[in-house]
Design a protein around this motif. Sequence first.
Motif, PDB file in Angstrom:
ATOM      1  N   LEU A  73       0.831  -1.206   0.000  1.00 42.07           N
ATOM      2  CA  LEU A  73       0.000   0.000   0.000  1.00 42.07           C
ATOM      3  C   LEU A  73       0.864   1.254   0.000  1.00 42.07           C
ATOM      4  CD1 LEU A  73      -2.772   1.404   0.297  1.00 42.07           C
ATOM      5  CD2 LEU A  73      -2.584   1.041   2.771  1.00 42.07           C
ATOM      6  N   PRO A  78      -1.611   3.407  -6.729  1.00 46.70           N
ATOM      7  CA  PRO A  78      -2.937   2.789  -6.652  1.00 46.70           C
ATOM      8  C   PRO A  78      -3.480   2.384  -8.015  1.00 46.70           C
ATOM      9  CG  PRO A  78      -2.837   4.733  -5.258  1.00 46.70           C
ATOM     10  CD  PRO A  78      -1.572   4.719  -6.064  1.00 46.70           C
ATOM     11  N   GLY A  83      -4.962  -2.661  -5.487  1.00 44.76           N
ATOM     12  CA  GLY A  83      -5.975  -2.683  -4.438  1.00 44.76           C
ATOM     13  C   GLY A  83      -6.429  -4.092  -4.106  1.00 44.76           C
ATOM     14  N   SER A  87      -5.848  -5.841  -0.452  1.00 45.70           N
ATOM     15  CA  SER A  87      -6.989  -6.380   0.286  1.00 45.70           C
ATOM     16  C   SER A  87      -6.826  -7.871   0.552  1.00 45.70           C
ATOM     17  CB  SER A  87      -8.293  -6.127  -0.482  1.00 45.70           C
ATOM     18  OG  SER A  87      -8.644  -4.756  -0.442  1.00 45.70           O
ATOM     19  N   SER A 136       0.305   6.509   1.566  1.00 49.78           N
ATOM     20  CA  SER A 136      -0.247   6.328   0.221  1.00 49.78           C
ATOM     21  C   SER A 136      -0.958   7.594  -0.263  1.00 49.78           C
ATOM     22  CB  SER A 136      -1.212   5.144   0.213  1.00 49.78           C
ATOM     23  OG  SER A 136      -1.787   4.967  -1.070  1.00 49.78           O
ATOM     24  N   PHE A 208      -9.829  -1.397   0.033  1.00 42.88           N
ATOM     25  CA  PHE A 208      -8.790  -1.093  -0.955  1.00 42.88           C
ATOM     26  C   PHE A 208      -9.100  -1.624  -2.350  1.00 42.88           C
ATOM     27  CE2 PHE A 208      -6.763  -1.171   3.244  1.00 42.88           C
ATOM     28  CZ  PHE A 208      -6.357   0.160   3.297  1.00 42.88           C
ATOM     29  N   VAL A 209     -10.132  -2.462  -2.465  1.00 36.39           N
ATOM     30  CA  VAL A 209     -10.526  -2.896  -3.822  1.00 36.39           C
ATOM     31  C   VAL A 209     -11.046  -1.716  -4.632  1.00 36.39           C
ATOM     32  CG1 VAL A 209     -11.072  -5.247  -3.062  1.00 36.39           C
ATOM     33  CG2 VAL A 209     -12.887  -3.527  -3.144  1.00 36.39           C
ATOM     34  N   MET A 211      -9.446   1.061  -4.978  1.00 39.73           N
ATOM     35  CA  MET A 211      -8.323   1.921  -5.342  1.00 39.73           C
ATOM     36  C   MET A 211      -8.262   2.236  -6.833  1.00 39.73           C
ATOM     37  SD  MET A 211      -5.265   0.519  -2.819  1.00 39.73           S
ATOM     38  CE  MET A 211      -4.038   1.731  -3.336  1.00 39.73           C
ATOM     39  N   TYR A 217     -12.790   5.462  -3.713  1.00 38.91           N
ATOM     40  CA  TYR A 217     -11.946   4.889  -2.667  1.00 38.91           C
ATOM     41  C   TYR A 217     -11.846   5.840  -1.485  1.00 38.91           C
ATOM     42  CZ  TYR A 217      -7.286   3.966  -0.568  1.00 38.91           C
ATOM     43  OH  TYR A 217      -6.243   3.770   0.291  1.00 38.91           O
ATOM     44  N   TYR A 221     -13.397   5.164   2.288  1.00 40.99           N
ATOM     45  CA  TYR A 221     -12.517   5.189   3.448  1.00 40.99           C
ATOM     46  C   TYR A 221     -12.965   6.259   4.440  1.00 40.99           C
ATOM     47  CZ  TYR A 221      -8.182   5.600   6.152  1.00 40.99           C
ATOM     48  OH  TYR A 221      -7.264   5.661   7.168  1.00 40.99           O
TER      49      TYR A 221
END
Length: 248
Positions: A73, A78, A83, A87, A136, A208-209, A211, A217, A221
């Motif tokens: 990460l 990204p 991602g 994950s 990141s 993170f999928v 990203m 994203y 988050y």
Amino acid sequence: MSVTATSRTSRIRSNAAALSAAQKPSRGTAAYSRYVNRPLGRRVAAVAAAFGVTPNQATAVSATLSFSGLLLLCLAEPSLGVGLAVSALLAAGYVMDSVDGQIARLTGTGSRSGEWLDHTVDCFKTCSFHLAVLISFFRFPPVESDWALLVPVGFQIVDMVTFFGLIMMPLLRQGADEPAPTADAPPENPLRTWAILPTDYGIFCWVFVLMGWPTLYFAGYTALFVINALVLAVVLRKWWRELKAMDR
């Protein structure tokens, strides 16, 4: 199939049956941990124990997977592929975090040193998770605003205070005059396990999928941060009132 393979298969089945009968209470557990992580951990533990894996070795594998995901990460630009990899590594590390305790219960090899190691790795992971997101965000901004960097900073504070409370409250409850649990205790509301889903570490792993879509994203988050901050405020009030009642 060889005799050794047959014996190991039989051992895996007996391990799985034993673990199914010796699970921790699921009351108060969020849906991902209850319906995904623990069942997966039980199956992996049944196989791992049959091959002689120890609880501490499972903890080491968990740490390796989790910190590999966090390192990726920090370092990789990204994308959808990155991602998914982040994950998958974090989620696999979470499964192994369940495996160590299940192997300990199955084999009767639980120890204070093993519990210390498990909690210490969890603490390192909690300290590092949102710092990795911060790095990141700094290197590859998902949105064009410096204010975005405050989100992982705030999330880090929320997570650390939550972790401290979850460790500290059981210690403070020791020796308190608490009523013994009764068989007629009210059943858990079935919606609760889903209502607290955004606070489940497993959901943190899979955010993170997104990203591959930076704005989405960041929004996902941030939403998790806001929800967890609100839940922490409620829980802190509950813990305070509980401790004040014990003081009386």
